[in-house]
Each structure stands twice: as C-alpha cells, then as structure tokens.
Design a protein around this motif. Structure first.
Motif, PDB file in Angstrom:
ATOM      1  N   ASP A 278       0.968  -1.198   0.003  1.00 33.88           N
ATOM      2  CA  ASP A 278      -0.026   0.030  -0.137  1.00 33.88           C
ATOM      3  C   ASP A 278       0.790   1.337  -0.015  1.00 33.88           C
ATOM      4  N   LEU A 279       1.940   1.244  -0.576  1.00 35.61           N
ATOM      5  CA  LEU A 279       3.002   2.115  -0.624  1.00 35.61           C
ATOM      6  C   LEU A 279       2.312   3.398  -1.479  1.00 35.61           C
ATOM      7  N   PRO A 280       2.797   4.788  -1.306  1.00 37.18           N
ATOM      8  CA  PRO A 280       2.443   5.927  -2.173  1.00 37.18           C
ATOM      9  C   PRO A 280       3.054   5.481  -3.328  1.00 37.18           C
ATOM     10  N   VAL A 281       2.228   6.206  -4.714  1.00 36.76           N
ATOM     11  CA  VAL A 281       2.671   5.981  -5.877  1.00 36.76           C
ATOM     12  C   VAL A 281       3.951   6.378  -6.035  1.00 36.76           C
ATOM     13  N   ASP A 282       4.247   7.471  -5.498  1.00 36.97           N
ATOM     14  CA  ASP A 282       5.605   8.096  -5.667  1.00 36.97           C
ATOM     15  C   ASP A 282       6.677   7.065  -5.103  1.00 36.97           C
ATOM     16  N   GLU A 283       6.298   6.585  -4.034  1.00 36.05           N
ATOM     17  CA  GLU A 283       7.412   5.517  -3.300  1.00 36.05           C
ATOM     18  C   GLU A 283       7.453   4.334  -4.277  1.00 36.05           C
ATOM     19  N   VAL A 284       6.444   3.893  -5.038  1.00 37.80           N
ATOM     20  CA  VAL A 284       6.572   2.787  -5.627  1.00 37.80           C
ATOM     21  C   VAL A 284       7.466   3.225  -7.057  1.00 37.80           C
ATOM     22  N   ALA A 285       7.399   4.171  -7.648  1.00 44.58           N
ATOM     23  CA  ALA A 285       7.983   4.707  -8.794  1.00 44.58           C
ATOM     24  C   ALA A 285       9.547   4.671  -8.356  1.00 44.58           C
ATOM     25  N   ARG A 286       9.820   5.397  -7.132  1.00 53.33           N
ATOM     26  CA  ARG A 286      11.316   5.394  -6.610  1.00 53.33           C
ATOM     27  C   ARG A 286      11.820   3.740  -6.287  1.00 53.33           C
ATOM     28  N   ARG A 287      11.046   3.009  -5.913  1.00 50.06           N
ATOM     29  CA  ARG A 287      11.799   1.907  -5.552  1.00 50.06           C
ATOM     30  C   ARG A 287      11.897   0.832  -6.845  1.00 50.06           C
ATOM     31  N   ALA A 288      11.015   1.407  -7.649  1.00 50.37           N
ATOM     32  CA  ALA A 288      11.060   0.403  -9.046  1.00 50.37           C
ATOM     33  C   ALA A 288      12.094   1.157 -10.053  1.00 50.37           C
ATOM     34  N   GLY A 289      12.700   2.179  -9.820  1.00 50.95           N
ATOM     35  CA  GLY A 289      13.376   2.982 -10.588  1.00 50.95           C
ATOM     36  C   GLY A 289      13.011   3.933 -11.617  1.00 50.95           C
ATOM     37  N   LEU A 290      11.520   4.244 -11.500  1.00 46.29           N
ATOM     38  CA  LEU A 290      10.931   4.992 -12.401  1.00 46.29           C
ATOM     39  C   LEU A 290      11.034   6.386 -12.118  1.00 46.29           C
ATOM     40  N   GLY A 291      11.230   6.879 -10.970  1.00 45.21           N
ATOM     41  CA  GLY A 291      11.869   8.251 -10.525  1.00 45.21           C
ATOM     42  C   GLY A 291      10.595   8.882 -10.027  1.00 45.21           C
ATOM     43  N   SER A 292       9.370   9.086 -10.746  1.00 46.33           N
ATOM     44  CA  SER A 292       8.435   9.909 -10.350  1.00 46.33           C
ATOM     45  C   SER A 292       7.055   9.231 -10.433  1.00 46.33           C
ATOM     46  N   GLY A 293       6.325   9.643  -9.665  1.00 49.41           N
ATOM     47  CA  GLY A 293       4.718   9.045  -9.937  1.00 49.41           C
ATOM     48  C   GLY A 293       4.342   9.234 -11.210  1.00 49.41           C
ATOM     49  N   GLY A 294       4.567  10.462 -11.744  1.00 55.85           N
ATOM     50  CA  GLY A 294       4.037  10.938 -13.031  1.00 55.85           C
ATOM     51  C   GLY A 294       4.530   9.895 -14.282  1.00 55.85           C
ATOM     52  N   ASN A 295       5.905   9.660 -14.095  1.00 54.21           N
ATOM     53  CA  ASN A 295       6.547   8.588 -15.065  1.00 54.21           C
ATOM     54  C   ASN A 295       5.937   7.188 -14.932  1.00 54.21           C
ATOM     55  N   LEU A 296       5.536   6.795 -13.667  1.00 53.88           N
ATOM     56  CA  LEU A 296       4.980   5.576 -13.537  1.00 53.88           C
ATOM     57  C   LEU A 296       3.579   5.639 -14.173  1.00 53.88           C
ATOM     58  N   ARG A 297       2.764   6.639 -13.729  1.00 52.55           N
ATOM     59  CA  ARG A 297       1.456   6.919 -14.649  1.00 52.55           C
ATOM     60  C   ARG A 297       1.511   6.652 -16.002  1.00 52.55           C
ATOM     61  N   HIS A 298       2.592   7.314 -16.577  1.00 55.07           N
ATOM     62  CA  HIS A 298       2.823   7.229 -18.209  1.00 55.07           C
ATOM     63  C   HIS A 298       2.944   5.934 -18.678  1.00 55.07           C
ATOM     64  N   HIS A 299       3.822   5.089 -18.033  1.00 54.94           N
ATOM     65  CA  HIS A 299       3.967   3.824 -18.425  1.00 54.94           C
ATOM     66  C   HIS A 299       2.916   2.886 -18.195  1.00 54.94           C
ATOM     67  N   LEU A 300       2.326   2.982 -17.245  1.00 51.54           N
ATOM     68  CA  LEU A 300       0.864   1.905 -16.941  1.00 51.54           C
ATOM     69  C   LEU A 300      -0.141   2.353 -17.920  1.00 51.54           C
ATOM     70  N   ARG A 301      -0.451   3.664 -18.121  1.00 52.58           N
ATOM     71  CA  ARG A 301      -1.518   4.138 -19.038  1.00 52.58           C
ATOM     72  C   ARG A 301      -0.907   3.617 -20.370  1.00 52.58           C
ATOM     73  N   ARG A 302       0.281   3.716 -20.909  1.00 54.46           N
ATOM     74  CA  ARG A 302       0.895   3.452 -22.061  1.00 54.46           C
ATOM     75  C   ARG A 302       0.448   1.919 -22.465  1.00 54.46           C
ATOM     76  N   GLY A 303       1.075   0.945 -21.334  1.00 52.32           N
ATOM     77  CA  GLY A 303       1.153  -0.609 -21.697  1.00 52.32           C
ATOM     78  C   GLY A 303      -0.256  -0.951 -21.072  1.00 52.32           C
ATOM     79  N   LEU A 304      -0.943  -0.387 -20.300  1.00 45.53           N
ATOM     80  CA  LEU A 304      -2.219  -1.397 -19.501  1.00 45.53           C
ATOM     81  C   LEU A 304      -3.545  -0.506 -19.842  1.00 45.53           C
ATOM     82  N   GLY A 305      -3.363   0.824 -20.113  1.00 47.27           N
ATOM     83  CA  GLY A 305      -4.630   1.571 -20.165  1.00 47.27           C
ATOM     84  C   GLY A 305      -5.108   2.192 -18.905  1.00 47.27           C
ATOM     85  N   MET A 306      -4.347   1.842 -17.893  1.00 44.57           N
ATOM     86  CA  MET A 306      -5.060   2.195 -16.599  1.00 44.57           C
ATOM     87  C   MET A 306      -4.116   3.089 -15.717  1.00 44.57           C
ATOM     88  N   SER A 307      -4.421   3.647 -14.628  1.00 46.16           N
ATOM     89  CA  SER A 307      -3.589   4.590 -13.588  1.00 46.16           C
ATOM     90  C   SER A 307      -3.228   3.548 -12.586  1.00 46.16           C
TER      91      SER A 307
END
Length: 318
Positions: A278-307
C-alpha cells in the motif's frame, strides 16, 4: 470460476496442447483455490492424434466452446487451414458457437485456424516465425508480425511457437490475477516468470562461446539495483565490456536493447509493488527506479490503459 476450453484440432502439436491446461490449471489464490476451470475439447470425444507420436483424449466435445470464457487453440497441422486457408464445416460450426465477447487465444500455428475463421481479419497477430510467410500468403488481411513472442489485441491473443505459448499464458494469468499469481505458476513450472511480448522470437546467439563474455551476470545485477541509475556506461562497466560490445551482445542474448530491457523490468517491479503493498505511488516509482509517480502513470497508461490507483484496485480489490 473462469472457464477455459482448449480446442484440440487434429493433428495437434502435443507440446502446445499441454501448455494451457498445465499453466492455467496451476493458477490458484493465496488459499490454494483454483482460479480457472480448464477443459480440453475436440470436435468429438474421440482421441485426437498429435504430431508427436501419441494421442490425447479430450474431456468434452465441441459443446464446451459455447460455455467457455476463454478458448485456446494450440498449434496444429490441420491441413485445410494450413494449406488452403479454409475450415471444414464441422470445425467452422464449432467455432461459430463461441459466445460473443469470449477471449480467444492461439498458440503457434493455431493462428492458422483463427485466421481461416476470419477472427484475425485486420488485427495484429503472430505465429511461429518459420510459418509466417505461409500465413501471410493465405491471409494477407492479417497484420502479421513474426518478430514478437506474442500479441495481445484485447479479446484475441496470439503467440509464437512452443515456449512462447507459455509466455502468453503467463501474461494472461498476470493480466487476470496479478504478478504474484503468475510468478507462482512460473516457479511451479520452472520457467522464467516474464518475457515481454515484444521480445524477438529468434535470438541469434543465446550463449556466447566464452561464458565470461555473457551479459547474464550484469542482467542479474541490474535486477538487484533497479532503484538506482542504470546507464549503458554503468552496465557495460559492470560487464567489463565496451559500450558498443555490451549493447551488441545484450541484444544477441535477449532480443532487446539494454534500455528497453531495464525499462520493462522496472515497470514489472512497479506492478508487483502495487499489487502487494500500500505504498504511495511516488514511493512505488522510486523503488522501481521509475523516478516519479508521473513517470509510472505514463508507463502504466501506455502499457495497460489504467492509472496506478486503478491497477491497485483491480488486483487488491480495494
């Protein structure tokens, strides 16, 4: 329970015929409750010959297709579809009984059956690279790409040959129930948990003559350091290679560029964290190496069509 019918079209490729029952049959929730009901079916209940010297006895006849939520057509050397691009009336009628909205999947040359039934018209699809020219000649309306492991076009999914069918089934399980369930199935089957659909079917050289020249150790190191910057310079330095040599060997061994491979692994790590924490989205992005929550949102929307929040709700039920 989601019902999967595996249609054995004679002569069926024996290996392909066992993939869906094995993988979907192994998928279970945390309590061990099966997540899929899998039934093999034929055009009758008679034994179906395979291309591998044995026969399979289907559990049901074609009536199983009318109640399935997903229909899987394994590879086959069914002559009418493979040679002429048509279906005999018995098979055509069986496929016509599939309910609208049913998810339809082919493994390897099962794509010839789907194409002959008109199910791939105008759609992106794939099949085994060796038979791609034959499919293209019979069905030029299919948007065929023989350079990928599998294609997910929503309600119709196709895979390349043999082991790529495993990749596609794991992808479906992951899409239905999340990475944790798919990874557990992969561990049970002792196969890699994730190969991206866009990865090349045919990789020119899997293992270098000199084992010390492989990028395998660096790939494992990168997986352990996804939350850190991973430049080509750093990766090549870890492998003790020049950047040019490293990039060439990396692509030879994986079918992907180093940057594309790292990005895919980071998105996959983010998906696992969203499903299990239940980590905040920004923390998920940091642990995954995606930098920011905005970058994570971009990749998920592009690949899966969801936030990220929508993805978490799907897989955590919250």
């Amino acid at each position: 329970m989601h019902r999967i019918a595996v249609l054995l079209v004679e002569p069926v490729v024996g290996f392909d015929a066992t993939i869906a029952p094995t993988l979907f049959g192994a998928a279970a929730d945390a309590d061990g409750t099966p997540l899929y009901e899998v039934v093999t079916c034929g055009l009758s209940r008679a034994a179906v010959t395979t291309t591998n010297g044995f026969a399979l006895l289907p559990a049901a006849g074609p009536e199983a297709l009318a109640t399935a939520d997903t229909v899987v057509v394994p590879g086959t050397r069914y002559a009418p579809a493979r040679s002429d691009g048509v279906l005999q009336p018995e098979l055509a009628a069986a496929l016509a009984a599939i309910r609208p909205g049913t998810r339809i999947v082919s493994i390897c040359t099962g794509a010839f059956v789907l194409a002959a039934a008109g199910l791939l018209d105008g759609r992106p699809a794939t099949t085994h690279w060796r038979f791609a020219d034959d499919l293209r000649a019979l069905h030029p309306e299919v948007r065929l790409d023989e350079n990928v492991l599998f294609v997910d076009d929503g309600d119709v999914l196709t895979s390349a040959g043999l082991a790529a069918g495993i990749d596609l089934c794991l992808h479906i399980i992951r899409s239905d129930h999340g990475a944790a369930v798919a990874n557990e199935v992969a561990r049970y089957c002792v196969v890699p948990p994730w190969r991206e659909g866009g990865q090349a079917q045919f990789i020119e050289r899997h293992m270098p003559a000199d084992p010390h020249a492989s990028t395998a150790a660096t790939r494992q190191w990168a997986l352990d350091h996804l939350d850190e910057p991973l430049s080509i310079e750093q990766l090549a330095g870890h492998a003790n290679m020049s950047e040019r040599t490293f990039c060439r060997r990396f692509r030879e061994e994986t079918g992907q560029s180093p940057g594309g491979w790292v990005r895919s692994r980071r998105v996959e790590r983010a998906r696992e964290l969203l499903e299990t924490h239940d980590l905040p989205v920004d923390e998920v992005a940091r642990r995954a190496g995606l930098g920011s929550g905005g970058n994570l949102r971009h990749h998920l929307r592009r690949g899966l069509g969801m936030s990220p929040s929508s993805y978490r709700k799907v897989f955590q039920g919250s």
